[in-house]
Design an enzyme around this catalytic site. Structure first.
Site, PDB file in Angstrom:
ATOM      1  N   ARG A  71       1.294  -2.234 -12.883  1.00 48.81           N
ATOM      2  CA  ARG A  71       0.115  -1.386 -12.691  1.00 48.81           C
ATOM      3  C   ARG A  71      -0.146  -0.565 -13.959  1.00 48.81           C
ATOM      4  O   ARG A  71      -0.447   0.615 -13.912  1.00 48.81           O
ATOM      5  CB  ARG A  71       0.298  -0.461 -11.490  1.00 48.81           C
ATOM      6  N   ASP A  74      -0.008  -0.080   2.237  1.00 45.48           N
ATOM      7  CA  ASP A  74      -1.366  -0.053   1.682  1.00 45.48           C
ATOM      8  C   ASP A  74      -2.282  -0.966   2.478  1.00 45.48           C
ATOM      9  O   ASP A  74      -3.493  -0.965   2.259  1.00 45.48           O
ATOM     10  CB  ASP A  74      -1.346  -0.514   0.220  1.00 45.48           C
ATOM     11  N   LYS A  95       1.114  14.263  -1.173  1.00 47.62           N
ATOM     12  CA  LYS A  95       1.439  12.829  -1.068  1.00 47.62           C
ATOM     13  C   LYS A  95       2.131  12.448  -2.367  1.00 47.62           C
ATOM     14  O   LYS A  95       1.536  12.502  -3.437  1.00 47.62           O
ATOM     15  CB  LYS A  95       0.145  12.032  -0.882  1.00 47.62           C
ATOM     16  N   TRP A  96       3.406  12.075  -2.256  1.00 50.70           N
ATOM     17  CA  TRP A  96       4.244  11.778  -3.431  1.00 50.70           C
ATOM     18  C   TRP A  96       4.320  10.260  -3.574  1.00 50.70           C
ATOM     19  O   TRP A  96       5.024   9.590  -2.837  1.00 50.70           O
ATOM     20  CB  TRP A  96       5.633  12.368  -3.206  1.00 50.70           C
ATOM     21  N   ASP A  97       3.593   9.741  -4.556  1.00 50.61           N
ATOM     22  CA  ASP A  97       3.488   8.283  -4.705  1.00 50.61           C
ATOM     23  C   ASP A  97       4.477   7.754  -5.747  1.00 50.61           C
ATOM     24  O   ASP A  97       4.983   8.510  -6.599  1.00 50.61           O
ATOM     25  CB  ASP A  97       2.041   7.948  -5.118  1.00 50.61           C
ATOM     26  N   ASN A 142       4.351   3.979  -7.616  1.00 46.37           N
ATOM     27  CA  ASN A 142       3.626   2.717  -7.516  1.00 46.37           C
ATOM     28  C   ASN A 142       4.258   1.518  -8.188  1.00 46.37           C
ATOM     29  O   ASN A 142       3.621   0.470  -8.281  1.00 46.37           O
ATOM     30  CB  ASN A 142       2.205   2.907  -8.061  1.00 46.37           C
ATOM     31  N   TRP A 194       4.460  -6.086  -1.060  1.00 44.73           N
ATOM     32  CA  TRP A 194       3.442  -5.040  -1.044  1.00 44.73           C
ATOM     33  C   TRP A 194       2.409  -5.442   0.025  1.00 44.73           C
ATOM     34  O   TRP A 194       2.046  -6.606   0.139  1.00 44.73           O
ATOM     35  CB  TRP A 194       2.761  -4.951  -2.429  1.00 44.73           C
ATOM     36  N   ASP A 226      -6.802  12.100  -3.352  1.00 44.89           N
ATOM     37  CA  ASP A 226      -5.865  11.079  -3.842  1.00 44.89           C
ATOM     38  C   ASP A 226      -5.967  10.944  -5.361  1.00 44.89           C
ATOM     39  O   ASP A 226      -6.521  11.814  -6.053  1.00 44.89           O
ATOM     40  CB  ASP A 226      -6.114   9.753  -3.090  1.00 44.89           C
ATOM     41  N   ASP A 227      -5.455   9.870  -5.869  1.00 42.84           N
ATOM     42  CA  ASP A 227      -5.355   9.575  -7.303  1.00 42.84           C
ATOM     43  C   ASP A 227      -6.698   9.780  -8.022  1.00 42.84           C
ATOM     44  O   ASP A 227      -7.742   9.416  -7.490  1.00 42.84           O
ATOM     45  CB  ASP A 227      -4.923   8.102  -7.419  1.00 42.84           C
TER      46      ASP A 227
END
Ligand code: DGJ
Length: 708
Positions: free
Chosen positions: A406, A508, A439-441, A443, A169, A329-330
């Site tokens: 996470r 990131d 935006k398709w995340d 995590n 990451w 975003d999130d």
């Protein structure tokens, strides 16, 4: 073009030739284009095979392993027939390349079981990249199990080093070159996603040139190189056979993901071929050739801590500088105030959005910005309405504590019910917000692969089939929307995803120094057209390092430019700088986003590194050059450029940067610029004014042809 002489097939691309002898499944040649038209007879009897199976005297790594109904693993696939197809066959449920060309279909049958193995080689009219896939069909009356079905096998003779793109990451796709000697080395992912750790793109490098391979797949993959004492170098790439066992009922078939391979004389030539192929035959839809908007994303600016006012302030400042798209975003949904809760609750958080997503999106659009939205559709928090109502949607092994990463679990996308739920709620988010960008995340990777009634050996691949069913339907349903993939940065940065998402969040890590390496590593196999690259605040949130705003911009010009910071906090001077950057970027956007992209220097070795984008006609170019270190009394930093027309004369200027007032301007021949090293005497000239000794020194050069 595919030419046939008896059992021999010549697959020709603009610069390469691949020769296969179908009846004996041999490779006779793969390399620089053959032009003589001569015969191949003396080369018959080659030890280089197009596939390999257990059950003969070939003990090198196998491309096909089939478990017979009686449990035996031997097969003897022998030639049955072949044909040239003018339409490229689709691979059911999986993404694949597209375009005009010809496909060679080869069929081999295992007589005792009547299982059939099909191999497909597609050559496109305009590309040196060849697409390869395979398929097993159970022609018997009993169930069999596929234990391994690689997408491609290429046998070479001699020793090759194996180049892989590995990381973690925030440190994705670092180039590693290994001398394997004799033995086997493999590059793989068992994480359920293609992973930050080991990208499926690999290169075998030898005296004869370089051979690049990639997989159009986003799940577990494996690329291996085995070099034997007898001199054979075998490359096998495909879906990972780790925990893999796929049941084939009579009459059923199993198709491998598609692989791509390319021969080129050098790494640069290979990268150019891969870039052109991806831009033309992988990326699709309305945004394929469209200039991508300059965006601002609020993630590093606010993280979860935002409200309507903060968002509108960022958007207002962004608009003033020339930004075109605001990405929320999130944190906009459910009770999402940190990363412990609410994933799966795709309803609006009224408080944080000031009255709903549409309300906020409309306000942003009223400012003259487009609106984009973040989602993470494949995940669930246990603290969520979704989990409380549908705990069985989560991926878990019954009776075992799941692994949380996470603080979240994955959804069981191998289950059609869950797929349908995800399609419904995510389509609703896009429709109700009117987003023009998504935006398709994703995590975290998979850890508890399990689904009721899904055989364990099929789980990982069934997850991918479910995932592809969802993304293919959603992207088709919203054909005007620009999709950017993301996986905690670039954790699923692969050709499978690029068939749906026109761009991807590269990493990131937004630190300019780290980004230079990540973007350089990515550029070996992927074009700048798919790489999201943002200017963020300093000290950088990942490394704590500081670099001037101009350096951050210069490096972000190696991809698709965005800003990811609280722009409402920029000083007046910074606002002016950013406005000038964006104006410059827009003026040169076509060149920067769609020109031929080269690496300069060495991002993984020397002090000097950068990149260069050259227009197709070679009349204009932009280069970014950087030195990662100020070496006291060291050599004058210098660089050679690439991709220019050697017989043209260029006017070369440097972009004025706030920290570099003395703009260079000179003319020089393309040949000199590419063959000599241009000394950059004053690259460090602002050293005194910048207290951080670890800063990255950059310059941007602009080339304009003045004489042919
Ligand atoms: C990881 C992404 O890479 C970030 O850009 C951001 O979207 C966060 N996820 C949000 O959770």
């Amino acid at each position: 073009m595919i030419r046939r002489k008896g059992p021999v097939f010549c697959l020709e691309t603009p610069n390469t030739t691949l020769v296969i002898k179908a009846d004996t499944a041999e490779y006779l040649y793969y390399g620089k284009k053959l032009v003589s038209g001569g015969g191949f007879e003396p080369f018959f009897g080659s030890p280089r095979k197009i596939f390999s199976q257990y059950g003969g005297d070939d003990y090198t790594e196998y491309s096909v392993l089939l478990e017979n109904a009686d449990g035996g693993m031997s097969t003897a696939f022998a030639f049955s027939k072949c044909k040239i197809l003018t339409e490229k066959p689709e691979i059911a449920g999986l993404p694949s390349s597209y375009g005009t060309g010809k496909t060679l279909e080869l069929k081999y049958v295992d007589l005792p079981t009547k299982a059939a193995l099909y191999l497909y080689y597609t050559v496109f009219d305009d590309s040196d990249v060849i697409a390869v896939s395979s398929k097993l069909v159970n022609g018997s009356k009993k169930e069999m199990h596929v234990r391994r079905l690689a997408s491609v096998q290429l046998d070479l003779m001699g020793d090759y080093s194996f180049v892989t793109f590995e990381g973690t990451w925030a440190r994705e796709r670092q180039k590693i070159s290994r001398e394997i000697g004799k033995g086997v080395f493999y590059n793989d992912s068992k994480k359920g996603g293609s992973s930050h750790d080991r990208n499926p793109f690999v290169i075998a490098e030898g005296e004869d040139g370089v051979y690049g391979f990639n997989l159009i797949y986003s799940g577990n993959h494996k690329e291996l190189l085995e070099q034997t004492q007898s001199g054979r170098a075998r490359i096998v790439c495909g879906i990972n056979d780790f925990m893999f066992r796929w049941a084939l009922a009579p009459g059923e078939e199993f198709a491998s993901p598609e692989a791509v391979m390319c021969y080129a004389p050098s790494e640069d030539a290979l990268s150019l071929a891969m870039h052109a192929f991806i831009s033309e035959h992988i990326v699709r839809g309305k945004w394929k050739k469209r200039e991508r908007p300059v965006l601002v994303n609020n993630w590093e600016g606010t993280y979860f801590d935002f409200n309507e006012e903060k968002i509108l302030n960022i958007a207002r400042a962004a608009k003033e500088t020339g930004v075109e798209l605001f990405v929320l975003d999130d944190g906009w949904f459910g009770n999402r105030c940190d990363d412990r809760r609410a994933l799966g609750d795709w309803f609006d958080n009224e408080e944080k959005t000031g009255g709903g997503l549409k309300h906020l999106a409309d306000k942003i659009r009223e400012m003259g910005l487009d609106f984009g939205i973040w989602v993470e559709p494949e995940m669930i928090n246990e603290d969520s309405e979704l989990y409380r109502s549908h705990p069985n949607f989560a991926m878990k092994v019954p009776g075992r504590e799941p692994t949380r990463m996470r603080n979240q679990l994955c959804l069981n996308l191998a289950d059609e019910k869950v797929q349908n739920y995800v399609m419904r709620v995510i389509s609703d988010v896009i429709a109700r917000s009117g987003a023009s960008y998504v935006k398709w995340d994703y995590n975290r990777m998979l850890t508890d692969p399990f689904g009721k009634n899904i055989p364990q050996g099929e789980y990982f691949h069934r997850y991918m089939l479910g995932y592809y069913r969802i993304v293919s339907r959603i992207t088709k349903k919203f054909p005007s929307v620009l999709f950017e993939g993301c996986s905690g940065g670039g954790g699923r940065f692969d050709l499978g995803n690029f068939c749906y998402f026109q761009q991807y969040w590269t990493s990131d890590d937004t630190d300019a120094r780290e980004r230079l390496k990540i973007q350089a590593g990515s550029s070996y196999g992927y074009p700048q057209t798919v790489m999201g690259a943002h200017v963020s605040a300093c000290p950088n949130h990942q490394t704590g390092d500081s670099n001037p705003l101009e350096t951050r911009f210069n490096i972000a010009c190696g991809g698709l430019l965005g800003y990811e910071l609280d722009m409402s906090k920029l000083t007046e001077d910074e606002m002016k700088t950013v406005a000038a950057q964006i104006a410059f970027y827009k003026e040169n956007r076509k060149l920067l986003q769609f020109g031929d992209h080269y690496r300069l220097g060495d991002a993984f070795g020397g002090n000097m590194a950068g990149f260069m984008t050259v227009s197709k006609d070679k009349n204009t170019a932009i280069a970014v050059v950087s030195a990662s270190e100020y070496i006291i009394c060291g050599p004058v930093p210098s660089i050679s450029f690439k991709g220019l027309n050697p017989s043209a004369v260029y006017e070369v200027t440097t972009r004025e940067q706030v920290n570099y007032k003395n703009v260079l301007s000179f003319t020089a021949g393309g040949d000199l610029l590419m063959n000599a090293k241009l000394p950059l005497h004053d690259l460090y000239s602002d050293t005194q004014s910048w207290e951080n000794s670890r800063r990255l020194y950059t310059r941007m050069f602009i080339f304009k042809k003045v004489k042919s």
